[in-house]
Enzyme design. Structure first.
Site, PDB file in Angstrom:
ATOM      1  CD  GLU A   1      -2.833   0.772   2.640  1.00 27.54           C
ATOM      2  OE1 GLU A   1      -3.176   1.567   3.413  1.00 27.54           O
ATOM      3  OE2 GLU A   1      -4.246   0.347   2.268  1.00 27.54           O
TER       4      GLU A   1
ATOM      5  CD  GLU B   1      -2.354   7.898  10.527  1.00 28.85           C
ATOM      6  OE1 GLU B   1      -2.860   9.275  10.382  1.00 28.85           O
ATOM      7  OE2 GLU B   1      -3.003   7.818  11.587  1.00 28.85           O
TER       8      GLU B   1
ATOM      9  CG  HIS C   1      -9.576   5.945  14.121  1.00 28.13           C
ATOM     10  ND1 HIS C   1     -10.673   5.483  12.801  1.00 28.13           N
ATOM     11  CD2 HIS C   1      -8.323   5.634  13.559  1.00 28.13           C
ATOM     12  CE1 HIS C   1      -9.466   4.603  11.889  1.00 28.13           C
ATOM     13  NE2 HIS C   1      -8.454   4.914  12.367  1.00 28.13           N
TER      14      HIS C   1
HETATM   15  C1  UD1 Z   1      -3.997   3.920  15.363  1.00 30.10           C
HETATM   16  C2  UD1 Z   1      -2.785   4.192  14.183  1.00 30.10           C
HETATM   17  C3  UD1 Z   1      -4.004   4.391  12.468  1.00 30.10           C
HETATM   18  C4  UD1 Z   1      -4.404   3.907  12.420  1.00 30.10           C
HETATM   19  C5  UD1 Z   1      -5.697   3.213  13.685  1.00 30.10           C
HETATM   20  C6  UD1 Z   1      -6.457   1.809  12.561  1.00 30.10           C
HETATM   21  C7  UD1 Z   1      -0.631   5.224  14.838  1.00 30.10           C
HETATM   22  C8  UD1 Z   1      -0.410   6.833  14.901  1.00 30.10           C
HETATM   23  N1  UD1 Z   1      -1.652   5.815  14.180  1.00 30.10           N
HETATM   24  O1  UD1 Z   1      -5.072   4.430  15.362  1.00 30.10           O
HETATM   25  O2  UD1 Z   1      -3.204   5.329  11.516  1.00 30.10           O
HETATM   26  O3  UD1 Z   1      -5.409   4.224  11.845  1.00 30.10           O
HETATM   27  O4  UD1 Z   1      -4.590   3.009  14.306  1.00 30.10           O
HETATM   28  O5  UD1 Z   1      -6.652   1.340  14.382  1.00 30.10           O
HETATM   29  O6  UD1 Z   1      -0.048   4.147  13.997  1.00 30.10           O
HETATM   30  N2  UD1 Z   1      -6.707   0.923  22.432  1.00 30.10           N
HETATM   31  C9  UD1 Z   1      -6.803  -0.331  23.107  1.00 30.10           C
HETATM   32  N3  UD1 Z   1      -7.043  -1.648  23.023  1.00 30.10           N
HETATM   33  C10 UD1 Z   1      -7.314  -1.327  21.612  1.00 30.10           C
HETATM   34  C11 UD1 Z   1      -6.366  -0.563  20.367  1.00 30.10           C
HETATM   35  C12 UD1 Z   1      -5.428   0.858  20.777  1.00 30.10           C
HETATM   36  O7  UD1 Z   1      -7.197  -0.248  24.381  1.00 30.10           O
HETATM   37  O8  UD1 Z   1      -6.575  -2.760  20.842  1.00 30.10           O
HETATM   38  C13 UD1 Z   1      -6.354   2.180  22.757  1.00 30.10           C
HETATM   39  C14 UD1 Z   1      -5.368   2.483  23.787  1.00 30.10           C
HETATM   40  O9  UD1 Z   1      -5.206   3.311  24.497  1.00 30.10           O
HETATM   41  C15 UD1 Z   1      -3.780   2.900  23.274  1.00 30.10           C
HETATM   42  C16 UD1 Z   1      -4.618   3.716  22.175  1.00 30.10           C
HETATM   43  O10 UD1 Z   1      -5.773   3.061  21.907  1.00 30.10           O
HETATM   44  O11 UD1 Z   1      -2.509   3.185  23.872  1.00 30.10           O
HETATM   45  C17 UD1 Z   1      -4.059   4.017  20.640  1.00 30.10           C
HETATM   46  O12 UD1 Z   1      -3.989   3.825  19.647  1.00 30.10           O
HETATM   47  P1  UD1 Z   1      -2.916   3.813  18.647  1.00 30.10           P
HETATM   48  O13 UD1 Z   1      -2.086   2.843  18.236  1.00 30.10           O
HETATM   49  O14 UD1 Z   1      -1.788   4.844  19.654  1.00 30.10           O
HETATM   50  O15 UD1 Z   1      -3.649   5.204  18.278  1.00 30.10           O
HETATM   51  P2  UD1 Z   1      -4.949   4.636  17.271  1.00 30.10           P
HETATM   52  O16 UD1 Z   1      -5.773   5.720  17.634  1.00 30.10           O
HETATM   53  O17 UD1 Z   1      -5.692   3.159  17.716  1.00 30.10           O
HETATM   54  N1  UDP Z   2     -13.070  -2.936  10.595  1.00 32.15           N
HETATM   55  C1  UDP Z   2     -13.502  -3.905  11.499  1.00 32.15           C
HETATM   56  N2  UDP Z   2     -14.124  -3.335  12.825  1.00 32.15           N
HETATM   57  C2  UDP Z   2     -15.116  -2.044  13.130  1.00 32.15           C
HETATM   58  C3  UDP Z   2     -14.293  -0.950  12.141  1.00 32.15           C
HETATM   59  C4  UDP Z   2     -13.211  -1.527  11.364  1.00 32.15           C
HETATM   60  O1  UDP Z   2     -13.171  -4.738  11.391  1.00 32.15           O
HETATM   61  O2  UDP Z   2     -15.422  -1.854  14.030  1.00 32.15           O
HETATM   62  C5  UDP Z   2     -12.419  -2.629   9.978  1.00 32.15           C
HETATM   63  C6  UDP Z   2     -12.536  -2.594   8.392  1.00 32.15           C
HETATM   64  O3  UDP Z   2     -13.652  -3.001   7.758  1.00 32.15           O
HETATM   65  C7  UDP Z   2     -11.274  -2.115   7.920  1.00 32.15           C
HETATM   66  C8  UDP Z   2     -10.589  -1.904   8.867  1.00 32.15           C
HETATM   67  O4  UDP Z   2     -10.829  -2.191   9.885  1.00 32.15           O
HETATM   68  O5  UDP Z   2     -11.060  -3.182   6.656  1.00 32.15           O
HETATM   69  C9  UDP Z   2      -9.733  -0.411   8.873  1.00 32.15           C
HETATM   70  O6  UDP Z   2      -9.320  -0.613  10.785  1.00 32.15           O
HETATM   71  P1  UDP Z   2      -9.568   1.254  10.562  1.00 32.15           P
HETATM   72  O7  UDP Z   2     -10.959   1.721  10.743  1.00 32.15           O
HETATM   73  O8  UDP Z   2      -9.594   1.310  12.698  1.00 32.15           O
HETATM   74  O9  UDP Z   2      -7.569   2.337  10.377  1.00 32.15           O
HETATM   75  P2  UDP Z   2      -7.661   2.547   9.068  1.00 32.15           P
HETATM   76  O10 UDP Z   2      -7.689   1.917   7.595  1.00 32.15           O
HETATM   77  O11 UDP Z   2      -8.063   4.137   9.022  1.00 32.15           O
HETATM   78  O12 UDP Z   2      -6.721   3.411   9.042  1.00 32.15           O
END
Ligand code: UD1
Ligand code: UDP
Length: 383
Positions: free
Chosen positions: A131, A145, A223
């Site tokens: 990607e 990102e 998010h």
């Molecule tokens: C991250 C990515 C973002 C992506 C998103 C997908 C970065 C900077 N951000 O954002 O690009 O679009 O994931 O969803 O890499 N948390 C939990 N459990 C989980 C996941 C997250 O508790 O399974 C909470 C934790 O408190 C964690 C916080 O979410 O510290 C932030 O997680 P992080 O991966 O840093 O950022 P996202 O906002 O999830």
């Molecule tokens: N997705 C999921 N459960 C949810 C929301 C999204 O499985 O409740 C899936 C969705 O189908 C897609 C991926 O998660 O394939 C997108 O992830 P997210 O939106 O967290 O991150 P981004 O694509 O913006 O990085």
């Protein structure tokens, strides 16, 4: 320069270190890992989870039956970007040191991707970026990102561009044509793998999400860090107004676990009868939910790519997108975080909608379901 970009160190089999950390990376790398497994005579991956996400990642791995060889367990509650980056570079550095892979495969634009690509660069290892080449041209959107992608791109040897547009963006930055391959996006491979199965499991998902069987359904996700605070608040206010204007419509919002999302969304929207705040949906359930929805309101990257296959209307709560193909094809529309515009456009789409009927999945600008095969073939042809 055509046959030695990747070089197996020992024997004939290529040993890539495949690193992922978050939900979307796992969804988009699962089909590639399966493809590697089908070519086990020539390629032997070391599968490494950084654990940047925990619950949201584990949901995906279970569905695709992937057990990482290594799990670095890096997530901390409310983690900072710098803290996670530092832990990730150091941990992936240790993995490379210990396992001596031939190259590192990363997908997308998260901290895991940027930090793992840097760790590979410090070891002078080739990076395969899945990607590659998505750009808005603005380091602030999506944040961080766009930065992560550009850093990964700087140290990438094989750029797997999902579309012609992403290929062109890389060529415009001076990447040699021989190092770019238009592969399609593996997210469509994953979708093809799951959608018919989940349609067949309709009864199960209907009983779990009875509100999704209403005449009109709006599915919401959000998010993005650049939307934290005012943007997210405006989206929530728009949803409250929409719920009042369309009392028969059911709004289903699987809320991301990031505390900067979960806290404000629950504070603003709890208690509204036709807004359903639910935990992050398992990937198969989410595919089924998209298949039911009349409108998807989202700032997600992956959802923008998937929704056109399922023919649901997509409104993107961002000012800019690095995935403009769906917008250009009239399959998605940018609405930013303007409360009034969101209300107007969702209302218009609900009024136009005749209710959804299940569509065959085809004609997606992001891929045709063959991306993992193309990436694998390309990697093998370069080794
Ligand atoms: C991250 C990515 C973002 C992506 C998103 C997908 C970065 C900077 N951000 O954002 O690009 O679009 O994931 O969803 O890499 N948390 C939990 N459990 C989980 C996941 C997250 O508790 O399974 C909470 C934790 O408190 C964690 C916080 O979410 O510290 C932030 O997680 P992080 O991966 O840093 O950022 P996202 O906002 O999830
Ligand atoms: N997705 C999921 N459960 C949810 C929301 C999204 O499985 O409740 C899936 C969705 O189908 C897609 C991926 O998660 O394939 C997108 O992830 P997210 O939106 O967290 O991150 P981004 O694509 O913006 O990085």
């Amino acid at each position: 320069m055509t046959s030695s970009l990747l070089q197996p160190r020992n024997g004939d089999r290529l040993r890539p270190l495949v690193v992922f950390g978050t939900r979307p990376e796992a969804i988009k790398l699962a089909p590639l890992i399966r493809q590697f497994q089908q070519n086990s005579g020539q390629i032997s991956p070391i599968v490494c989870s950084t654990g940047q996400h925990r619950e949201m990642l584990d949901q995906v791995l279970g569905y695709f039956s992937i057990t990482p060889d290594l799990d670095l367990g890096l997530m901390r509650p409310g983690q900072s970007l710098a803290g996670l980056t530092a832990r990730c570079i150091e941990s992936v550095d240790g993995v490379i040191e210990q396992h001596q892979p031939d190259c590192v495969v990363v997908q997308g634009d998260t901290t895991t991707v940027m930090a793992s690509a840097m760790a590979a660069f410090y070891h002078r290892l080739p990076v395969v970026h899945v990607e590659a080449g998505l750009r808005t041209g603005d380091l602030g959107a999506p944040w961080p990102e766009e930065f992560n992608r550009r850093v990964a791109g700087l140290v990438t040897t094989l750029h797997c561009a999902p579309t012609q547009r992403s290929r062109q963006a890389l060529l415009d930055e001076g990447v040699p044509d021989s190092q770019v391959c238009v592969t399609g996006n593996t997210v469509i491979d994953a979708l093809f793998w799951s959608v018919e199965k989940e349609r067949a499991d309709d009864t199960r998902w209907r009983s779990k999400y009875p509100m999704a069987t209403a005449d009109r359904v709006v599915l919401v996700t959000g998010h993005r860090r650049e939307n934290f605070g005012g943007g997210l608040e405006a989206i929530c206010q728009a949803l409250l107004e929409l719920a009042r204007l369309h009392p028969e419509t059911q709004f289903i919002y699987p809320v991301h676990l990031n505390p900067n999302v979960k806290g404000p969304v629950h504070a603003a929207l709890s208690g509204c009868e036709n807004i359903h705040l639910v935990p992050p949906a398992q990937y198969p359930e989410f595919v089924w939910l998209m298949d039911q929805a009349d409108v998807v309101l989202t700032d997600s990257g992956g959802v923008q790519e998937e929704a056109p296959s399922l023919k649901c209307a997509v409104l993107v709560t961002r000012d800019k997108t690095e995935r403009p193909e769906a917008v250009d094809a009239g399959l998605a529309e940018l609405v930013g975080t303007d409360r009034e515009l969101i209300v107007r456009r969702v209302s218009a789409l609900l009024e136009q909608s005749n209710g959804r009927s299940q569509q065959s999945i085809q004609d997606n600008p992001y891929g045709d379901g063959q991306a993992s095969r193309r990436i694998t073939d390309w990697m093998l042809s370069q080794s």
